[in-house]
Design a protein around this motif. Structure first.
Motif, PDB file in Angstrom:
ATOM      1  N   ASN A  11       0.841  -1.199   0.000  1.00  0.00           N
ATOM      2  CA  ASN A  11       0.000   0.000   0.000  1.00  0.00           C
ATOM      3  C   ASN A  11       0.879   1.254   0.000  1.00  0.00           C
ATOM      4  O   ASN A  11       0.537   2.264   0.606  1.00  0.00           O
ATOM      5  CB  ASN A  11      -0.971  -0.018   1.191  1.00  0.00           C
ATOM      6  CG  ASN A  11      -0.267  -0.081   2.520  1.00  0.00           C
ATOM      7  OD1 ASN A  11       0.951  -0.172   2.594  1.00  0.00           O
ATOM      8  ND2 ASN A  11      -1.021  -0.013   3.600  1.00  0.00           N
ATOM      9  N   LEU A  12       2.001   1.183  -0.700  1.00  0.00           N
ATOM     10  CA  LEU A  12       2.949   2.295  -0.732  1.00  0.00           C
ATOM     11  C   LEU A  12       2.347   3.571  -1.308  1.00  0.00           C
ATOM     12  O   LEU A  12       2.605   4.663  -0.810  1.00  0.00           O
ATOM     13  CB  LEU A  12       4.199   1.896  -1.526  1.00  0.00           C
ATOM     14  CG  LEU A  12       5.091   0.882  -0.830  1.00  0.00           C
ATOM     15  CD1 LEU A  12       6.154   0.361  -1.789  1.00  0.00           C
ATOM     16  CD2 LEU A  12       5.730   1.494   0.400  1.00  0.00           C
ATOM     17  N   TYR A  13       1.558   3.438  -2.362  1.00  0.00           N
ATOM     18  CA  TYR A  13       0.953   4.631  -2.957  1.00  0.00           C
ATOM     19  C   TYR A  13       0.080   5.359  -1.937  1.00  0.00           C
ATOM     20  O   TYR A  13       0.167   6.578  -1.789  1.00  0.00           O
ATOM     21  CB  TYR A  13       0.144   4.267  -4.201  1.00  0.00           C
ATOM     22  CG  TYR A  13      -0.588   5.461  -4.764  1.00  0.00           C
ATOM     23  CD1 TYR A  13       0.070   6.378  -5.568  1.00  0.00           C
ATOM     24  CD2 TYR A  13      -1.933   5.686  -4.454  1.00  0.00           C
ATOM     25  CE1 TYR A  13      -0.595   7.506  -6.055  1.00  0.00           C
ATOM     26  CE2 TYR A  13      -2.595   6.800  -4.941  1.00  0.00           C
ATOM     27  CZ  TYR A  13      -1.930   7.704  -5.739  1.00  0.00           C
ATOM     28  OH  TYR A  13      -2.574   8.812  -6.205  1.00  0.00           O
ATOM     29  N   LEU A  14      -0.752   4.622  -1.221  1.00  0.00           N
ATOM     30  CA  LEU A  14      -1.639   5.246  -0.229  1.00  0.00           C
ATOM     31  C   LEU A  14      -0.855   5.896   0.906  1.00  0.00           C
ATOM     32  O   LEU A  14      -1.196   7.004   1.338  1.00  0.00           O
ATOM     33  CB  LEU A  14      -2.612   4.206   0.337  1.00  0.00           C
ATOM     34  CG  LEU A  14      -3.613   3.630  -0.649  1.00  0.00           C
ATOM     35  CD1 LEU A  14      -4.424   2.516  -0.005  1.00  0.00           C
ATOM     36  CD2 LEU A  14      -4.525   4.720  -1.183  1.00  0.00           C
ATOM     37  N   GLN A  35      11.989   5.996 -10.512  1.00  0.00           N
ATOM     38  CA  GLN A  35      11.434   4.874 -11.261  1.00  0.00           C
ATOM     39  C   GLN A  35      11.298   3.638 -10.369  1.00  0.00           C
ATOM     40  O   GLN A  35      10.354   2.857 -10.526  1.00  0.00           O
ATOM     41  CB  GLN A  35      12.307   4.558 -12.490  1.00  0.00           C
ATOM     42  CG  GLN A  35      12.234   5.609 -13.568  1.00  0.00           C
ATOM     43  CD  GLN A  35      13.180   6.800 -13.331  1.00  0.00           C
ATOM     44  OE1 GLN A  35      13.872   6.878 -12.323  1.00  0.00           O
ATOM     45  NE2 GLN A  35      13.182   7.730 -14.263  1.00  0.00           N
ATOM     46  N   THR A  36      12.233   3.452  -9.436  1.00  0.00           N
ATOM     47  CA  THR A  36      12.136   2.332  -8.495  1.00  0.00           C
ATOM     48  C   THR A  36      10.891   2.482  -7.629  1.00  0.00           C
ATOM     49  O   THR A  36      10.150   1.518  -7.421  1.00  0.00           O
ATOM     50  CB  THR A  36      13.393   2.236  -7.617  1.00  0.00           C
ATOM     51  OG1 THR A  36      14.524   1.975  -8.457  1.00  0.00           O
ATOM     52  CG2 THR A  36      13.266   1.144  -6.565  1.00  0.00           C
ATOM     53  N   ILE A  37      10.635   3.689  -7.151  1.00  0.00           N
ATOM     54  CA  ILE A  37       9.443   3.933  -6.327  1.00  0.00           C
ATOM     55  C   ILE A  37       8.184   3.666  -7.146  1.00  0.00           C
ATOM     56  O   ILE A  37       7.249   3.012  -6.669  1.00  0.00           O
ATOM     57  CB  ILE A  37       9.447   5.375  -5.770  1.00  0.00           C
ATOM     58  CG1 ILE A  37      10.685   5.616  -4.901  1.00  0.00           C
ATOM     59  CG2 ILE A  37       8.158   5.650  -4.986  1.00  0.00           C
ATOM     60  CD1 ILE A  37      10.887   4.623  -3.769  1.00  0.00           C
ATOM     61  N   HIS A  38       8.166   4.141  -8.382  1.00  0.00           N
ATOM     62  CA  HIS A  38       7.019   3.889  -9.262  1.00  0.00           C
ATOM     63  C   HIS A  38       6.799   2.382  -9.436  1.00  0.00           C
ATOM     64  O   HIS A  38       5.659   1.900  -9.324  1.00  0.00           O
ATOM     65  CB  HIS A  38       7.239   4.552 -10.627  1.00  0.00           C
ATOM     66  CG  HIS A  38       6.202   4.197 -11.628  1.00  0.00           C
ATOM     67  ND1 HIS A  38       4.944   4.755 -11.622  1.00  0.00           N
ATOM     68  CD2 HIS A  38       6.220   3.311 -12.647  1.00  0.00           C
ATOM     69  CE1 HIS A  38       4.236   4.222 -12.606  1.00  0.00           C
ATOM     70  NE2 HIS A  38       4.991   3.349 -13.245  1.00  0.00           N
ATOM     71  N   SER A  39       7.861   1.644  -9.699  1.00  0.00           N
ATOM     72  CA  SER A  39       7.752   0.188  -9.894  1.00  0.00           C
ATOM     73  C   SER A  39       7.304  -0.524  -8.631  1.00  0.00           C
ATOM     74  O   SER A  39       6.523  -1.476  -8.695  1.00  0.00           O
ATOM     75  CB  SER A  39       9.091  -0.375 -10.368  1.00  0.00           C
ATOM     76  OG  SER A  39       9.393   0.106 -11.656  1.00  0.00           O
ATOM     77  N   LEU A  40       7.786  -0.076  -7.482  1.00  0.00           N
ATOM     78  CA  LEU A  40       7.343  -0.669  -6.210  1.00  0.00           C
ATOM     79  C   LEU A  40       5.850  -0.432  -6.006  1.00  0.00           C
ATOM     80  O   LEU A  40       5.111  -1.353  -5.653  1.00  0.00           O
ATOM     81  CB  LEU A  40       8.118  -0.066  -5.040  1.00  0.00           C
ATOM     82  CG  LEU A  40       9.553  -0.514  -4.867  1.00  0.00           C
ATOM     83  CD1 LEU A  40      10.282   0.406  -3.885  1.00  0.00           C
ATOM     84  CD2 LEU A  40       9.610  -1.951  -4.380  1.00  0.00           C
ATOM     85  N   GLU A  41       5.406   0.802  -6.222  1.00  0.00           N
ATOM     86  CA  GLU A  41       3.991   1.134  -6.023  1.00  0.00           C
ATOM     87  C   GLU A  41       3.089   0.361  -6.973  1.00  0.00           C
ATOM     88  O   GLU A  41       1.965   0.012  -6.622  1.00  0.00           O
ATOM     89  CB  GLU A  41       3.775   2.637  -6.199  1.00  0.00           C
ATOM     90  CG  GLU A  41       4.361   3.459  -5.072  1.00  0.00           C
ATOM     91  CD  GLU A  41       4.134   4.950  -5.228  1.00  0.00           C
ATOM     92  OE1 GLU A  41       3.565   5.390  -6.253  1.00  0.00           O
ATOM     93  OE2 GLU A  41       4.542   5.684  -4.313  1.00  0.00           O
ATOM     94  N   ALA A  42       3.578   0.086  -8.153  1.00  0.00           N
ATOM     95  CA  ALA A  42       2.789  -0.648  -9.156  1.00  0.00           C
ATOM     96  C   ALA A  42       2.944  -2.161  -9.007  1.00  0.00           C
ATOM     97  O   ALA A  42       2.402  -2.915  -9.810  1.00  0.00           O
ATOM     98  CB  ALA A  42       3.217  -0.209 -10.555  1.00  0.00           C
ATOM     99  N   SER A  43       3.666  -2.598  -7.987  1.00  0.00           N
ATOM    100  CA  SER A  43       3.946  -4.025  -7.746  1.00  0.00           C
ATOM    101  C   SER A  43       4.622  -4.690  -8.941  1.00  0.00           C
ATOM    102  O   SER A  43       4.430  -5.874  -9.196  1.00  0.00           O
ATOM    103  CB  SER A  43       2.669  -4.773  -7.363  1.00  0.00           C
ATOM    104  OG  SER A  43       2.172  -4.294  -6.136  1.00  0.00           O
ATOM    105  N   LYS A  44       5.428  -3.922  -9.665  1.00  0.00           N
ATOM    106  CA  LYS A  44       6.205  -4.469 -10.776  1.00  0.00           C
ATOM    107  C   LYS A  44       7.594  -4.876 -10.317  1.00  0.00           C
ATOM    108  O   LYS A  44       8.337  -5.489 -11.079  1.00  0.00           O
ATOM    109  CB  LYS A  44       6.313  -3.442 -11.903  1.00  0.00           C
ATOM    110  CG  LYS A  44       4.997  -3.153 -12.573  1.00  0.00           C
ATOM    111  CD  LYS A  44       5.162  -2.143 -13.676  1.00  0.00           C
ATOM    112  CE  LYS A  44       3.810  -1.873 -14.333  1.00  0.00           C
ATOM    113  NZ  LYS A  44       3.935  -0.885 -15.396  1.00  0.00           N
TER     114      LYS A  44
END
Length: 77
Positions: A11-14, A35-44
């Motif tokens: 639930n990183l985005y929240l 980009q790492t944060i984006h990928s983590l939030e998107a569960s990629k």
């Protein structure tokens, strides 16, 4: 149960939205790219154990309050 039937979700985005932090700010605090944060939030991307601990310290939450390991489709799908 096969490993492939389970996923790591978060639930990183929240958490970030609650604090009104940008992805860039979080990335700078953790020493990673935006980009790492984006990928983590998107569960990629799944974080290393070390990064998971650093994230939990940044948000002042336990790791299990941020990440969960569950069956595919359990979380709202």
């Amino acid at each position: 149960m096969k490993k492939s039937e389970r996923v790591l979700s978060n639930n990183l985005y929240l958490l970030r939205a609650e604090k009104r932090w940008t992805q860039k700010y979080v990335a700078e605090q953790l020493g990673v790219t935006r980009q790492t944060i984006h990928s983590l939030e998107a569960s990629k991307y799944n974080p290393s154990l070390m990064l998971a601990f650093e994230i939990s310290q940044l948000y002042r939450k336990r790791i299990d309050e941020i990440f969960s390991y569950e069956k595919k489709g359990e979380r709202g799908g």
